[in-house]
Design a protein around this motif. Structure first.
Motif, PDB file in Angstrom:
ATOM      1  N   ALA A 474       0.842  -1.200   0.000  1.00 37.80           N
ATOM      2  CA  ALA A 474       0.000   0.000   0.000  1.00 37.80           C
ATOM      3  C   ALA A 474       0.867   1.236   0.000  1.00 37.80           C
ATOM      4  O   ALA A 474       1.925   1.291   0.643  1.00 37.80           O
ATOM      5  CB  ALA A 474      -0.930   0.010   1.214  1.00 37.80           C
ATOM      6  N   ARG A 487      -5.226   6.293   0.075  1.00 34.44           N
ATOM      7  CA  ARG A 487      -4.396   5.086   0.147  1.00 34.44           C
ATOM      8  C   ARG A 487      -4.677   4.226  -1.073  1.00 34.44           C
ATOM      9  O   ARG A 487      -5.837   3.924  -1.380  1.00 34.44           O
ATOM     10  CB  ARG A 487      -4.729   4.326   1.427  1.00 34.44           C
ATOM     11  CG  ARG A 487      -3.924   3.071   1.683  1.00 34.44           C
ATOM     12  CD  ARG A 487      -4.384   2.417   2.986  1.00 34.44           C
ATOM     13  NE  ARG A 487      -4.328   3.357   4.111  1.00 34.44           N
ATOM     14  CZ  ARG A 487      -4.876   3.129   5.294  1.00 34.44           C
ATOM     15  NH1 ARG A 487      -5.515   1.989   5.521  1.00 34.44           N
ATOM     16  NH2 ARG A 487      -4.795   4.031   6.250  1.00 34.44           N
ATOM     17  N   VAL A 489      -3.968   0.478  -2.628  1.00 31.97           N
ATOM     18  CA  VAL A 489      -3.531  -0.861  -2.240  1.00 31.97           C
ATOM     19  C   VAL A 489      -3.549  -1.774  -3.460  1.00 31.97           C
ATOM     20  O   VAL A 489      -4.382  -1.620  -4.355  1.00 31.97           O
ATOM     21  CB  VAL A 489      -4.424  -1.452  -1.121  1.00 31.97           C
ATOM     22  CG1 VAL A 489      -4.276  -0.637   0.154  1.00 31.97           C
ATOM     23  CG2 VAL A 489      -5.879  -1.503  -1.541  1.00 31.97           C
TER      24      VAL A 489
END
Length: 571
Positions: A474, A487, A489
């Protein structure tokens, strides 16, 4: 502005006592009685505002119903020369904001709060909220050698039934540093909102500072909504840690976590000061470590624990419950004897500022549209498909990255995995060194970005982050003030990403086409106050996917977070 000696509404003006956001207060002489009064006038430039005018006119009606020895009484009201006015008792003394904490014994500070609490509970029983409790609205007067405490300025009070209309005009009136989280987020108010402000006031009288001080209003709002209050025992020598627990409860982010009344809060504070080692009361404090010893750093939380109240006072929705802090106190002490009734006396002509509200009016525009109603009740699972026109941005327009299955042939090395993410989202993420186990850099809008492996995940944002399943690597990026955190991922298989999406709950799912690419957004409901959450699914040409994006707003609404997402260069 009225002149000395001028007669207004039958009262002879002695001098101006003070001036605030809604009007002025004058010391005036009663035309028939040997009495000095405080004459409060609404500013003429505000007279045309129907809502403010009605609020001011209502003040006289509200206070006239509040006949209590700790509430400044109103004598008369009316409109003269197209200007509303209210005649109130003149309190010959300072307000609590003029008190120096270093010179104020804690016992006296709590007594002032206890007297104010009596006034508030009296008003609450009659359906009236004050909405602007702060030191400047607590007036002090010496009567026969005893200090009398008066609560002034119910000018922005409303009947409880009207409380939910506060933000319908797009603005609210409150003193920011003493405002409750529900005031700042436009939620319905009840008497526990006044209790929160009263606790901020006690904090100020004990320490000389407010719980959440910041140079910028956004920082103050962030503190009220997201940060636990600092312990007063660490800010002033000699204060017992039991007071920390009492204030932590009265300053709970949720009204349900606070005391049942202002009087109960004041009594608990008095007991904590006088007998911090008495019988049991349990309260949570994020500043206490798991062992109950040294304070934990803000944002570090211990394991869950149970209290008689059922609520961790300073838990932000979605955060892990804090560690437990215990203090003991005796059974509730009898209520203090009523103060002697006010005695008539000729007031000295020394300055006091009566009922002048230092009004901070924060419109939605003033804080960038960040204060708005939150819709926390929608838990829809219906899908919709919309098409969005390209959104102009200041970023360089690039050709979308090829969207074949990114999970195929990926290396097990975290640096190489991070590079795959960087190359897929070059305008959102910094470039990664494939030979490094950990990478850092600057992302979109100056965000500070770092890489994480699944075994050592990124810290919780404070919004209650969803479990994104079995991801491989991530990039976590923390935006500055006013910018969301985000974020990206990556999963080693499309099935792993699908499992993470299937595990989400309480969301609204929407298919959106932007710049010719199709995305699916999962807007998560039940978020913390002004901390919306959004998970984005990226589709590949063959229907597979191995990337997800998680975004969380800061002092924003769901729509504002979605607007930011639409303008971000995610292609």
């Amino acid at each position: 502005m009225l002149r000395v000696g001028e007669v207004f509404a039958g009262y002879e003006i002695e001098r101006e006592l003070g001036r605030g956001g809604m009007g002025s207060v004058y010391l005036a002489r009663h035309p028939r009685l040997p009495r000095l009064i405080a004459l409060k006038l609404l500013s003429q430039d505000l007279f045309g505002d129907i809502e403010i005018r009605r609020r001011f006119e209502r003040e006289g009606d509200l206070i006239a119903r509040l006949d209590h020895p700790n509430i400044v009484p109103v004598y008369d009201r009316g409109i003269d020369d197209a200007q509303p006015w209210i005649a109130m008792r003149y309190i010959d003394g300072p307000d609590a904001s003029q008190l120096e904490a270093a010179n104020l014994p804690p016992r006296q500070a709590i007594r002032i709060i206890a007297e104010t609490a009596r006034a508030l509970d009296f008003a609450h029983r009659r359906g009236v909220l004050h909405r602007d409790v702060k030191p400047a609205n607590i007036l002090l007067e010496q009567v026969d050698g005893e200090e009398r405490v008066f609560l002034a300025d119910f000018g922005i009070a409303r009947l409880r039934d009207d409380a939910t209309k506060l933000t319908q005009t797009g603005s609210f009136t409150a003193t920011l540093t003493y405002a409750s989280p529900e005031q700042l987020s436009g939620q319905p108010l009840d008497p526990r909102s006044d209790q929160y402000s009263l606790a901020c006031t006690l904090f100020r009288l004990l320490t000389g500072d407010v719980p959440f001080a910041a140079e910028h209003p956004v920082g103050i709002i962030h503190g009220h909504l997201n940060q636990p209050p600092p312990p007063v025992s660490a800010l002033r020598a000699g204060l017992p840690q039991a007071l920390d627990a009492v204030l932590a409860r009265a300053l709970a982010k949720y009204p349900e976590g606070r005391f049942d009344s202002c009087g109960e809060f004041a009594a608990a504070a008095q007991q904590a000061l006088e007998n911090p080692a008495g019988a049991t009361v349990v309260a949570h404090s994020p500043f206490v470590s798991q062992s109950g010893g040294s304070p934990a750093a803000p944002g570090q939380f211990g394991p869950a624990s149970t209290t008689p109240y059922g609520v961790d006072p300073n838990r932000v929705p979605g955060q892990q419950p804090a560690a437990t802090m215990r203090y003991t106190a005796p059974a509730p002490a009898p209520a203090p004897a009523p103060s002697p009734p006010p005695r008539e006396k000729r007031s000295k002509l020394r300055g006091c500022l009566l009922g002048v509200t230092a009004v901070v009016v924060l419109t939605l525009m003033a804080v960038g549209g960040l204060i708005a109603w939150l819709d926390e009740n929608g838990t829809s699972h219906t899908s919709a498909t919309t098409s969005e026109a390209p959104v102009p941005t200041t970023e360089v327009d690039v050709t979308p990255t090829e969207t074949t299955d990114p999970a195929a042939g990926l290396t097990e090395h975290s640096g190489a995995d991070a590079q795959v993410l960087s190359q897929r989202f070059p305008q959102m993420l910094p470039q990664a060194d494939p030979a490094a186990d950990a990478n850092t850099g600057t992302g979109y809008q100056g965000a500070a970005c770092s890489t994480y492996q699944h075994s050592s995940p990124p810290p919780d944002t404070g919004s209650g982050d969803p479990d994104l399943g079995n991801w491989a690597v991530a990039w976590n990026c923390v935006g500055g003030v006013g910018h969301p955190a985000y974020r990206f991922v990556m999963y080693r298989s499309a099935a792993d990403a699908e499992d993470a999406l299937n595990a989400l709950s309480g969301y609204t799912k929407t298919d959106i086409k932007v710049h010719g690419n199709l995305y699916t957004n999962y807007q998560i409901s039940g978020s913390a106050l002004l901390r919306p959450r959004l998970v984005t699914e990226f589709h590949s040409q063959d229907g597979k996917h191995a990337f997800l994006m998680y975004s969380t707003g800061f002092l924003a609404t769901d729509d504002q977070l979605l607007d930011w997402w639409r303008s971000a260069p995610i292609n």
